[in-house]
Design an enzyme around this catalytic site. Sequence first.
Site, PDB file in Angstrom:
ATOM      1  N   GLU A 159      70.017  46.311  74.820  1.00  0.00           N
ATOM      2  CA  GLU A 159      69.895  47.487  73.946  1.00  0.00           C
ATOM      3  C   GLU A 159      68.432  47.868  73.742  1.00  0.00           C
ATOM      4  O   GLU A 159      68.087  49.042  73.730  1.00  0.00           O
ATOM      5  CB  GLU A 159      70.557  47.222  72.588  1.00  0.00           C
ATOM      6  CG  GLU A 159      72.072  47.199  72.631  1.00  0.00           C
ATOM      7  CD  GLU A 159      72.659  48.542  73.055  1.00  0.00           C
ATOM      8  OE1 GLU A 159      72.144  49.580  72.612  1.00  0.00           O
ATOM      9  OE2 GLU A 159      73.611  48.551  73.849  1.00  0.00           O
TER      10      GLU A 159
ATOM     11  N   CYS B 157      80.664  70.103  81.498  1.00  0.00           N
ATOM     12  CA  CYS B 157      81.785  70.295  80.578  1.00  0.00           C
ATOM     13  C   CYS B 157      83.129  70.314  81.308  1.00  0.00           C
ATOM     14  O   CYS B 157      84.158  69.981  80.720  1.00  0.00           O
ATOM     15  CB  CYS B 157      81.605  71.581  79.788  1.00  0.00           C
ATOM     16  SG  CYS B 157      80.067  71.595  78.857  1.00  0.00           S
TER      17      CYS B 157
HETATM   18  S1  SF4 Z   1      80.826  67.321  74.567  1.00  0.00           S
HETATM   19 FE1  SF4 Z   1      81.029  69.521  74.724  1.00  0.00          FE
HETATM   20  S2  SF4 Z   1      79.030  70.196  75.464  1.00  0.00           S
HETATM   21 FE2  SF4 Z   1      79.157  67.998  75.855  1.00  0.00          FE
HETATM   22  S3  SF4 Z   1      79.929  67.885  77.965  1.00  0.00           S
HETATM   23 FE3  SF4 Z   1      81.668  67.764  76.578  1.00  0.00          FE
HETATM   24  S4  SF4 Z   1      82.397  69.873  76.439  1.00  0.00           S
HETATM   25 FE4  SF4 Z   1      80.345  69.934  77.254  1.00  0.00          FE
END
Ligand code: SF4
Length: 351
Positions: free
Chosen positions: A41, A203
Amino acid sequence: MTKPWSPTDFAAKVIEYYHAHGRKHLPWQNTKDPYKIWLSEIMLQQTQVTTVIPYFERFIQSFPTVTDLAQATDDQVMQHWSGLGYYSRARNLHKAAQIVESEYSGVFPQDPETIETLPGIGRSTAGAIASFAFGLPTAILDGNVKRVLARCYAIEGWPGNGKVLKALWKRAEANTPQQETAAYNQAMMDLGAVVCTRTKPDCTICPLSKHCLAYSNDSIEQYPGKKPKKARPSKSVYWLISIHQDKVLLHKRPPSGIWGGLWTLPEVVQSETTSGDLQTLEPFVHKFSHYDLQVQPLLVTSKADKALVEKNSHTSIMEPAQADWFSLNQLSEIGLPTPVSKLLMKLLEHS
Ligand code: SF4
């Protein structure tokens, strides 16, 4: 409108991701040894996994237990850290090992609050050690996790700000499951490092996209909020252009500091009152790397007598190394900062 994730659904999705894609074969995984987990860590703070692996392996080979580390010399520890950077991490690690050895008989403490009292261990690292080594349901909030949570729940503001950090911790704690905490924490770190990256998060493959507020609002780049920029400092001065019998009064700057050793016009802070027969010329801004100098040139007209000129020259905010009068055609022979030389040349052209 997209609803944010409920804590239970959020945790379930993250754990599912861990089982399908999580990293499970790094040298500090598949162990419950708090010493190895702690070391990894600390090494992983500010450093990529691929860089850390050989350092981690060498370190464990030389100092296989916390007692070995506690007994090592400073030089030995630093030599094993050499090249990894952020050397205070190594010094704190060594100090903390000595505390574990002397105060806890070489047995790493289990309670996260006690772990957090050791040098170099913050709340998130203590949470990671407690969950990975002891299976406790402790939350983590490293940079990667902050990013994922800020985006998913559209938590505004810079995480360095106390209120924002508090909101992120609240969310991190609410979402951390009581069961499979280690898998959840590992997957949150992985998601932030691999999918929800700082720039160009992927995403389309993210298990959280269905209820991610930043994704559905197309506002990912707003989260996490940036550190507010400090207003650029500026200083407002008058430059006195004192011309007497075709000569201009200049001050030589002291050898060190801004424009050290160059000849400049006598400078007066703008809050001070200047008196005499002064003509205001066009103001301008000169940009230094760390501040803006707002200059209001004032021309002391020919009506002014030499006494007035000299009086004004003594209100300079900087003690000159030397002061002298120069005829206008001598100006090309002395060292002048660009804005001073430009200003005087312009004046010459129009005289
Ligand atoms: S948390 Fe939201 S912004 Fe981040 S990769 Fe996933 S969908 Fe995309």
